[in-house]
Enzyme design. Structure first.
Site, PDB file in Angstrom:
ATOM      1  CG  ASP A  14     -13.110  -5.032  -6.789  1.00  0.00           C
ATOM      2  OD1 ASP A  14     -12.753  -5.938  -6.019  1.00  0.00           O
ATOM      3  OD2 ASP A  14     -12.811  -3.831  -6.622  1.00  0.00           O
TER       4      ASP A  14
ATOM      5  CE  LYS B 242     -12.391  -6.315   1.799  1.00  0.00           C
ATOM      6  NZ  LYS B 242     -11.833  -6.538   0.480  1.00  0.00           N
TER       7      LYS B 242
ATOM      8  CE  LYS C  33      -8.836 -10.895 -32.596  1.00  0.00           C
ATOM      9  NZ  LYS C  33      -8.000 -10.599 -33.744  1.00  0.00           N
TER      10      LYS C  33
ATOM     11  CG  ASN D 137      -5.158  -4.530 -11.234  1.00  0.00           C
ATOM     12  OD1 ASN D 137      -3.970  -4.534 -10.917  1.00  0.00           O
ATOM     13  ND2 ASN D 137      -6.013  -5.439 -10.785  1.00  0.00           N
TER      14      ASN D 137
ATOM     15  CG  PHE E 294      -1.821  -3.810   0.986  1.00  0.00           C
ATOM     16  CD1 PHE E 294      -1.434  -4.924   1.716  1.00  0.00           C
ATOM     17  CD2 PHE E 294      -0.872  -2.833   0.704  1.00  0.00           C
ATOM     18  CE1 PHE E 294      -0.132  -5.070   2.160  1.00  0.00           C
ATOM     19  CE2 PHE E 294       0.438  -2.966   1.146  1.00  0.00           C
ATOM     20  CZ  PHE E 294       0.811  -4.088   1.876  1.00  0.00           C
TER      21      PHE E 294
ATOM     22  CE  LYS F 180     -11.721  -0.726   0.677  1.00  0.00           C
ATOM     23  NZ  LYS F 180     -10.829  -0.212  -0.341  1.00  0.00           N
TER      24      LYS F 180
HETATM   25  N1  CTP Z   1      -9.400  -7.972  -1.947  1.00  0.00           N
HETATM   26  C1  CTP Z   1      -9.729  -9.314  -2.023  1.00  0.00           C
HETATM   27  N2  CTP Z   1     -10.622  -9.750  -2.963  1.00  0.00           N
HETATM   28  C2  CTP Z   1     -11.223  -8.872  -3.793  1.00  0.00           C
HETATM   29  C3  CTP Z   1     -10.904  -7.499  -3.727  1.00  0.00           C
HETATM   30  C4  CTP Z   1      -9.988  -7.077  -2.782  1.00  0.00           C
HETATM   31  O1  CTP Z   1      -9.196 -10.095  -1.241  1.00  0.00           O
HETATM   32  N3  CTP Z   1     -12.077  -9.318  -4.701  1.00  0.00           N
HETATM   33  C5  CTP Z   1      -8.435  -7.539  -0.929  1.00  0.00           C
HETATM   34  C6  CTP Z   1      -7.249  -6.821  -1.490  1.00  0.00           C
HETATM   35  O2  CTP Z   1      -6.176  -7.714  -1.749  1.00  0.00           O
HETATM   36  C7  CTP Z   1      -6.878  -5.861  -0.386  1.00  0.00           C
HETATM   37  C8  CTP Z   1      -8.215  -5.569   0.288  1.00  0.00           C
HETATM   38  O3  CTP Z   1      -9.096  -6.620  -0.109  1.00  0.00           O
HETATM   39  O4  CTP Z   1      -6.032  -6.461   0.571  1.00  0.00           O
HETATM   40  C9  CTP Z   1      -8.827  -4.265  -0.071  1.00  0.00           C
HETATM   41  O5  CTP Z   1      -8.847  -4.120  -1.469  1.00  0.00           O
HETATM   42  P1  CTP Z   1      -9.442  -2.840  -2.179  1.00  0.00           P
HETATM   43  O6  CTP Z   1      -9.399  -3.045  -3.662  1.00  0.00           O
HETATM   44  O7  CTP Z   1      -8.843  -1.585  -1.605  1.00  0.00           O
HETATM   45  O8  CTP Z   1     -10.922  -2.846  -1.645  1.00  0.00           O
HETATM   46  P2  CTP Z   1     -12.202  -3.588  -2.067  1.00  0.00           P
HETATM   47  O9  CTP Z   1     -12.577  -4.510  -0.966  1.00  0.00           O
HETATM   48  O10 CTP Z   1     -12.085  -4.186  -3.444  1.00  0.00           O
HETATM   49  O11 CTP Z   1     -13.245  -2.378  -2.066  1.00  0.00           O
HETATM   50  P3  CTP Z   1     -13.376  -1.137  -3.095  1.00  0.00           P
HETATM   51  O12 CTP Z   1     -12.692  -1.540  -4.387  1.00  0.00           O
HETATM   52  O13 CTP Z   1     -14.818  -0.958  -3.225  1.00  0.00           O
HETATM   53  O14 CTP Z   1     -12.699   0.042  -2.422  1.00  0.00           O
END
Ligand code: CTP
Length: 400
Positions: A279, A341, A289, A210, A323, A337
């Site tokens: 994710d 969490k 490859k 990303n 975040f 969140k």
């Molecule tokens: N985070 C994490 N592990 C993951 C995804 C996210 O620890 N696999 C952490 C990120 O570093 C951030 C927080 O969770 O501090 C929220 O991340 P975000 O991408 O906004 O949310 P998600 O939990 O992934 O939910 P969604 O993408 O469904 O909004």
């Protein structure tokens, strides 16, 4: 606080306001500071090095080659061990050199070699100050954590009234004190920061990632180090230079970031999870490859571990900051969140707003600790956002 036992380097560049640097020097010496002066190539046209030498009691560093002071290793060593560097006045030319890493005179060379906290007080004609080139250079310095003491509005040397007059030396001394007080306010804090994107391989030459730049996490790590914390930075792949003075643990995949985070968490007081963890990851990585066949390629993706969620399961006293990158229902989604969490704080930003977030040096965030504790910050350099987050961690960790 006073400036007793503080070693300060005062950088003077070639502006009319250079005479005020002598007053600034006197004020700092009166407060107990040991001040060393470095001058730009032309600053001596305004005030002689002898003036600064007499007031500081040290030889002045004004020539890169040839002078007694430049040959004196003792003087250079003293500057290197300084607690702070303050440049006043900084002309437009000086600001440009400092922002762009030039090293063609004593002051710019010293600035580049100095790793501690720096303050820059610009002074110039008001139109020059408003020029986008100057403002861009100032923004660059700010984004690297340099504190800018904005010039004041008043009568300028060229006879007009406008914003460009060097800030009052008393105000600059206040900023010096503030910066030094902050320099050690996180001493003893052990901080774990994750930053950047993760990278999940598909085959030997392709991966899923990303656009996270890592800037926010690196800013937090750097600021925390400057304020005396012991910092571990776990970083996905970024183009940022590896910061000095902190433990740096590079990684690629979310699973690697998870292992490193869980291994380090027990010995830390706080975790700041700025990393943009992907994710999803390919269910299996192809050894060879993948050749194109003209047919669509179907990849099966599995969810990656939620690192924060896993960390919250094993946390004891750690203060946890997450975040939230949201494109809709910012506060509500971030609050969810926060609860899910088990976080102490969540920093939410609207990824649909242009010019902020991912690659930018600026961010506009809302800091949320609960339904009744929601603070919306203005658009700020990421270094300043970092400062606010660290202030919250400082207050929270102490309470815990
Ligand atoms: N985070 C994490 N592990 C993951 C995804 C996210 O620890 N696999 C952490 C990120 O570093 C951030 C927080 O969770 O501090 C929220 O991340 P975000 O991408 O906004 O949310 P998600 O939990 O992934 O939910 P969604 O993408 O469904 O909004």
């Amino acid at each position: 606080m006073t400036l007793k036992d503080k070693k300060i380097v005062l950088g003077v560049s070639a502006g009319i306001a250079a005479y005020k640097a002598a007053e600034l020097l006197r004020l700092m010496v009166r407060e107990g500071a040991d001040v060393f002066v470095a001058m730009s190539a032309n600053a001596g046209q305004f005030v002689t090095p002898l003036t600064f030498q007499a007031l500081s009691g040290h030889p002045v560093y004004s020539e890169v080659f040839g002078s007694a002071a430049s040959a004196s290793m003792e003087h250079i060593r003293a500057a290197e061990g300084a607690d702070l560097l303050v440049v006043a006045p900084a002309t437009a030319n000086c600001v440009a050199k400092l922002a762009n890493g030039h090293a063609d005179d004593a002051l710019s060379t010293l600035f580049l070699a100095f790793a501690g906290p720096a303050i820059v007080a610009p002074a110039m004609n008001d139109k020059m100050y408003a020029n986008p080139a100057v403002q861009e250079n100032i923004a660059k310095l700010k984004s690297r954590g340099v504190r800018i003491v904005e010039p004041e509005t008043g009568e300028l040397a060229c006879g007009v009234v406008g914003m460009g007059r060097l800030a009052d030396p008393l105000r600059i001394v206040e900023e010096v004190k503030k910066r030094l007080a902050r320099a050690a306010d996180l001493a003893g804090l052990r901080l774990l920061v994750t930053a950047g994107p993760t990278r999940e391989p598909i085959d030997p030459v392709r991966y899923i990632t990303n656009p996270s730049s890592g800037k926010m996490g690196y800013a937090i790590a750097g600021q925390a180090r400057d304020r005396g914390a012991m910092v571990t930075l776990i970083s996905g792949p970024t183009y940022l230079p590896k910061p000095d003075g902190i433990e740096f643990l590079p990684c690629q995949k979310a699973s690697e970031m998870l292992d490193l985070t869980l291994a380090r968490l027990p010995e830390c007081d706080a975790l700041v999870m700025t990393a943009a963890v992907g994710d999803f990851a390919p269910e299996s990585v192809r050894k060879e490859k993948i050749k194109k066949s003209g047919e669509p390629l179907v990849l099966k993706l599995s969810p990656t571990p939620d690192i924060l969620l896993e960390a919250s399961k094993i946390k004891t006293r750690q203060y946890m900051v997450g975040f939230a990158a949201e494109s809709q229902n910012l506060v509500q989604s971030a609050l969810e969140k926060l609860r899910k969490k088990r976080l102490d704080l969540i920093v939410a930003n609207d990824i649909s707003a242009p010019g902020i977030g991912f690659q930018s040096d600026y961010n506009q965030v809302t800091i949320i600790a609960g339904e009744s504790d929601i603070e919306r910050l203005p658009l700020l350099p990421k270094t300043e956002v970092a400062g606010v987050i660290l202030d919250r961690i400082k207050a929270g960790v102490r309470k815990g």
